[in-house]
Enzyme design. Structure first.
Site, PDB file in Angstrom:
ATOM      1  N   SER A 289       0.864  -1.161   0.000  1.00  0.00           N
ATOM      2  CA  SER A 289       0.000   0.000   0.000  1.00  0.00           C
ATOM      3  C   SER A 289       0.909   1.220   0.000  1.00  0.00           C
ATOM      4  O   SER A 289       1.859   1.287   0.794  1.00  0.00           O
ATOM      5  CB  SER A 289      -0.912  -0.007   1.219  1.00  0.00           C
ATOM      6  OG  SER A 289      -1.960   0.917   1.020  1.00  0.00           O
ATOM      7  N   GLU A 290       0.634   2.178  -0.887  1.00  0.00           N
ATOM      8  CA  GLU A 290       1.614   3.241  -1.140  1.00  0.00           C
ATOM      9  C   GLU A 290       1.828   4.187   0.043  1.00  0.00           C
ATOM     10  O   GLU A 290       2.763   4.957   0.048  1.00  0.00           O
ATOM     11  CB  GLU A 290       1.249   4.019  -2.405  1.00  0.00           C
ATOM     12  CG  GLU A 290      -0.084   4.745  -2.378  1.00  0.00           C
ATOM     13  CD  GLU A 290      -1.207   3.920  -3.002  1.00  0.00           C
ATOM     14  OE1 GLU A 290      -1.112   2.672  -2.986  1.00  0.00           O
ATOM     15  OE2 GLU A 290      -2.176   4.528  -3.488  1.00  0.00           O
ATOM     16  N   ASN A 291       0.958   4.117   1.051  1.00  0.00           N
ATOM     17  CA  ASN A 291       1.205   4.948   2.223  1.00  0.00           C
ATOM     18  C   ASN A 291       2.309   4.372   3.111  1.00  0.00           C
ATOM     19  O   ASN A 291       2.665   4.989   4.113  1.00  0.00           O
ATOM     20  CB  ASN A 291      -0.084   5.160   3.037  1.00  0.00           C
ATOM     21  CG  ASN A 291      -0.685   3.862   3.520  1.00  0.00           C
ATOM     22  OD1 ASN A 291      -0.788   2.900   2.768  1.00  0.00           O
ATOM     23  ND2 ASN A 291      -1.084   3.826   4.773  1.00  0.00           N
ATOM     24  N   GLY A 292       2.848   3.211   2.744  1.00  0.00           N
ATOM     25  CA  GLY A 292       4.047   2.757   3.430  1.00  0.00           C
ATOM     26  C   GLY A 292       4.003   1.415   4.126  1.00  0.00           C
ATOM     27  O   GLY A 292       4.531   1.273   5.215  1.00  0.00           O
TER      28      GLY A 292
ATOM     29  N   SER B  61       8.427   4.245  -0.531  1.00  0.00           N
ATOM     30  CA  SER B  61       7.288   3.556  -1.117  1.00  0.00           C
ATOM     31  C   SER B  61       7.202   3.817  -2.623  1.00  0.00           C
ATOM     32  O   SER B  61       7.025   2.896  -3.417  1.00  0.00           O
ATOM     33  CB  SER B  61       6.005   4.022  -0.425  1.00  0.00           C
ATOM     34  OG  SER B  61       4.891   3.373  -0.973  1.00  0.00           O
TER      35      SER B  61
END
Lengths: 233, 217
Positions: free
Chosen positions: B45-48, B87
């Site tokens: 997930s691109e938020n980390g 990320s």
């Protein structure tokens, strides 16, 4: 050891003024600098530019600054959770610069790391790239993006020590590390402020050199935006 | 005709052992429910976070652990957390093997529009532009037509673009299609859907070669 500790948010935000540009960490409401935002509301400074992935919700996070019309410009990648934001944007009261999320992160990191600009493929051929320099590398097109220039970074970490070393928790890390040292002054607020030597140097995410002021935050609400659960079997 | 879960189920078959996968919001999120349990896959997930698990049990939600849709999540053994620049380094550096995302429009040249309807929806692109510009392997999950019944597989996109020439494969409620230099190549039909129905619902060039099989789900 160089001490970075200050007493509270009030002391940590000394020097903030109308018209300044701030970076604020957080993804949605996760990992936002709640104490710094509350102090900015308290100070009532105006015409500020905020670089932050999101704009909070109507009554929490940066939404609190929007309510008081303290923000002149938002630089974000996604602003879908805030009705007041949308109203101010559509009425022209608020200037909005939408930036691809990875580009936003890198524009912070570039400022931290001393790069004036970088090329990214994100946004090539779209309205985001309009008026920007483009260049081909190895047969693929890239867009030139510049590092941000900002007066203060406000970040939130889980643990920190007197030397300004930071450790983040979970996905509350997000943009916070990228913004450390990316402004003239970086203010870190932490849930737990420890004496120097308490944190294992091997496990520090951000070294204190990037931090000018650190303080123990209080009364963290840590509001959950989308509470999703599964039933126990 | 497939429903959203049907689309997700078909796409899950594209997820291979050893893949790191980024799932967008909407239908793509459902794909995780249908990935075979005998293969090893990690969801990014691109938020980390890498190694996302299911939603937490009631009472075990952690406000510091969410996905890009801001939903509370859990992590699985082997998971890791990282900052946003790292990320997107994973994404831009093509370390993520497969990106699955939704779209409002896809053009026969692989252009995609999924972030803005001028005057109506101006929420922002989030990580979508970084994802489509960088990922080597992008699958679009969407309905074949919009709510007004108009085709979403077009000659040219009419909405502001998210990325150019980047979509390789599309799975809709009617079909599986590949984007080629000549246009949309029809690979599979949804169960019970005729060739005519797919032609009818596709505005862009549709290439039909030989017998087009029905999807196996």
């Amino acid at each position: 050891m160089i001490r970075k500790t200050v007493a509270d948010a009030q002391e940590a935000l000394r020097g903030v003024q109308d018209g300044m540009t701030f970076m604020l960490g957080g993804f949605g409401l996760c990992g936002i600098p709640e104490n710094a935002i509350a102090e900015l509301v308290q100070l009532g400074i105006k015409d500020i530019t905020c670089i932050s992935n999101n704009a909070g919700v109507d009554d929490f996070g940066l939404g609190l600054l929007l309510q008081k019309k303290q923000i002149r410009k938002m630089i974000s990648s996604y602003v879908g959770e805030n009705d007041e934001f949308e109203r101010q944007m559509l009425s022209g009261e608020l200037d909005v610069e939408l930036t691809p999320q990875g580009t936003l992160a890198e524009k912070c990191r570039a400022a931290q790391a001393g790069f004036p600009a970088f090329y990214t493929p994100a946004g090539y051929g779209t309205e985001v790239a309009e008026g920007k320099e483009t260049r081909e590398f190895n047969g693929k097109m890239y867009v030139l993006e510049y590092a941000y220039k900002s007066d203060f970074s406000f970040v939130k970490a889980w643990k920190g020590d007197e030397a300004g070393n930071l450790v983040f928790k979970g996905t509350a890390r997000n943009f916070n590390p990228c913004m450390c040292g990316a402004s003239d002054i970086t203010v870190a607020e932490v849930e737990e402020l420890l004496p120097a030597g308490s944190l294992d140097p091997n496990e520090i995410h951000i070294p204190g050199i990037f931090i000018q002021r650190i303080f123990q935050g209080t009364l963290y609400e840590k509001r959950i935006e989308q509470r999703t659960v599964r039933k126990r079997d | 005709m497939l429903d959203k879960n049907g689309i997700a189920k078909r796409i899950a078959r594209e997820v291979k052992d050893g893949y790191y996968v980024n799932l967008g919001i909407g239908i793509p999120t459902l794909v995780a429910n249908f990935v075979r349990s005998d293969i090893s896959v990690e969801f990014q997930s691109e938020n980390g976070v890498l190694g996302m698990g299911p939603f937490p049990y009631e009472g075990e939600e952690d406000p510091d652990i969410i996905n890009a849709g801001k939903q509370t999540i859990t992590t699985l053994p082997g998971a890791s957390f990282f900052d946003s620049a790292t990320s997107f380094g994973m994404i831009r550096g093509q370390h993520v093997d497969l990106t699955i995302l939704g779209a409002m429009e896809v053009a026969e040249n692989g252009d995609i529009a999924n972030w803005k309807i001028p005057g109506k929806m101006v929420k922002g692109m989030g990580g979508a532009m970084d994802l489509v510009a960088s990922a080597e392997n992008i699958i679009v999950a969407m309905m074949h037509t919009n709510k007004a019944g108009k085709s979403k597989l077009l000659k040219r996109c009419t909405l502001p673009l998210t990325g150019v020439g980047c979509v390789k494969k599309i799975v809709t409620n009617l079909a599986v299609l590949e984007v080629t230099d000549q246009g949309f190549k029809l690979l599979e039909r949804a169960p019970g859907i005729s060739l005519e129905a797919i032609k009818e619902a596709t505005e862009g060039i549709l290439i039909v070669q030989d017998e087009v099989p029905e999807m196996e789900i």
